[in-house]
Motif scaffolding. Sequence first.
Motif, short mmCIF file in Angstrom:
data_model
loop_
_atom_site.label_atom_id
_atom_site.label_comp_id
_atom_site.label_asym_id
_atom_site.label_seq_id
_atom_site.Cartn_x
_atom_site.Cartn_y
_atom_site.Cartn_z
N LEU A 153 18.51 -52.01 -61.77
CA LEU A 153 17.06 -52.36 -61.05
C LEU A 153 17.16 -51.21 -59.34
CD1 LEU A 153 14.94 -53.96 -60.07
CD2 LEU A 153 16.89 -55.73 -58.66
N THR A 154 16.08 -50.58 -59.41
CA THR A 154 16.18 -49.17 -58.13
C THR A 154 15.42 -50.16 -57.22
OG1 THR A 154 14.88 -48.50 -59.63
CG2 THR A 154 16.56 -47.26 -59.52
N LYS A 155 15.06 -49.50 -56.19
CA LYS A 155 14.65 -49.50 -55.26
C LYS A 155 13.18 -49.27 -55.38
CE LYS A 155 17.38 -48.24 -51.45
NZ LYS A 155 17.66 -48.34 -49.88
N GLU A 156 12.87 -48.12 -56.72
CA GLU A 156 11.58 -47.47 -57.25
C GLU A 156 10.62 -48.82 -57.06
OE1 GLU A 156 14.34 -45.94 -56.65
OE2 GLU A 156 13.86 -44.68 -54.52
N GLU A 157 12.42 -49.16 -58.41
CA GLU A 157 11.64 -50.62 -59.69
C GLU A 157 10.92 -51.69 -58.24
OE1 GLU A 157 13.52 -51.40 -63.01
OE2 GLU A 157 11.80 -51.29 -63.64
N ILE A 158 11.67 -51.95 -56.99
CA ILE A 158 11.61 -53.22 -56.80
C ILE A 158 9.87 -52.87 -55.95
CG2 ILE A 158 12.08 -54.69 -54.85
CD1 ILE A 158 14.96 -53.68 -55.47
N LEU A 159 9.44 -51.58 -55.58
CA LEU A 159 8.41 -51.29 -54.67
C LEU A 159 7.22 -51.32 -55.74
CD1 LEU A 159 9.92 -48.89 -52.28
CD2 LEU A 159 9.12 -51.23 -52.15
#
Length: 294
Positions: free
Chosen positions: A280-286
């Motif tokens: 999981l990455t920040k970009e995927e969360i957003l």
Amino acid sequence: MINAEQLFHEQLTEWDEFRQRVEQLDTIELRSFNMGNYTIYAQYNPARAVSSGAKLDAKSIAARKCFLCQENRPSVQKHQDLNERFILLVNPFPILKGHMTIPHKEHKVQEILPFIDDFISFCRTIPTHTLLYNGPQCGASAPDHLHFQAVLKGQLPFETEMQSISTRVLSECKGNKMEEFVNYGRKCIHIQCEQPAMASSYFQQLYKQLQMREGSESEPKMNLFGFYEEGDYHLFVFPRKKHRPSQYFEEGDAYKMISPGAIDIAGILVLPRKEDFDNLTKEEILDVFSQVSY
Ligand SMILES: [Zn+2]
């Protein structure tokens, strides 16, 4: 007032599988993501695969035994009456501390509008807990049996972030207010009122606005939270576009078991698969938030 913690502790001593799952929660792996003015957490929770992977179409729902109906609940699972309509149970598949389920006594469809006053009153009846509601199309694993949930206060990121996050006031009158969180990655509307009837009225106004925007007569997609603190009722509405992001419908390596309900949209992504948790990455969360949040 209801002592939810007492019921919880009684069930810990009486119900082995429940106690084991509660103990597992203490060893669960967490990651945190600093998103600037807010934080998102990820929880690796393999026990939730059943719920996150659940088929929620009408046929699959009709084919399974309803786990919230009294005749299908394990005999070891105790309940407490909250009022003439709702009971309090422990949640046998906890995500957070003190996780409870609040089903209606009858097997009837998940909907919030006719029961918003019950929801608001339970915020005061169970003052140790934050209540939550998953709309039938955005996270409820039993959309056919009306239920709320409750978790011990202070575990959800917005409960502390509400002090520092920027807001835009939508409506304000005599100490009551409805405001929107700004730059929060997903939409969240906060209602704060001294009187339960006023909180209910603000909620109903918002409900109608969301309904108009969706252009539909049915319930607007949403997750809802509420608690009572220092003389005020607080409601938090997270309007939703859809339940599951595109990643959930991919095949092979692109597939992710990300199935956001209320707790996820509130800032704790519950991931039943280790690979989804690790990658999981920040970009995927957003990206996920932008797909499922209004
Ligand atoms: Zn049922």
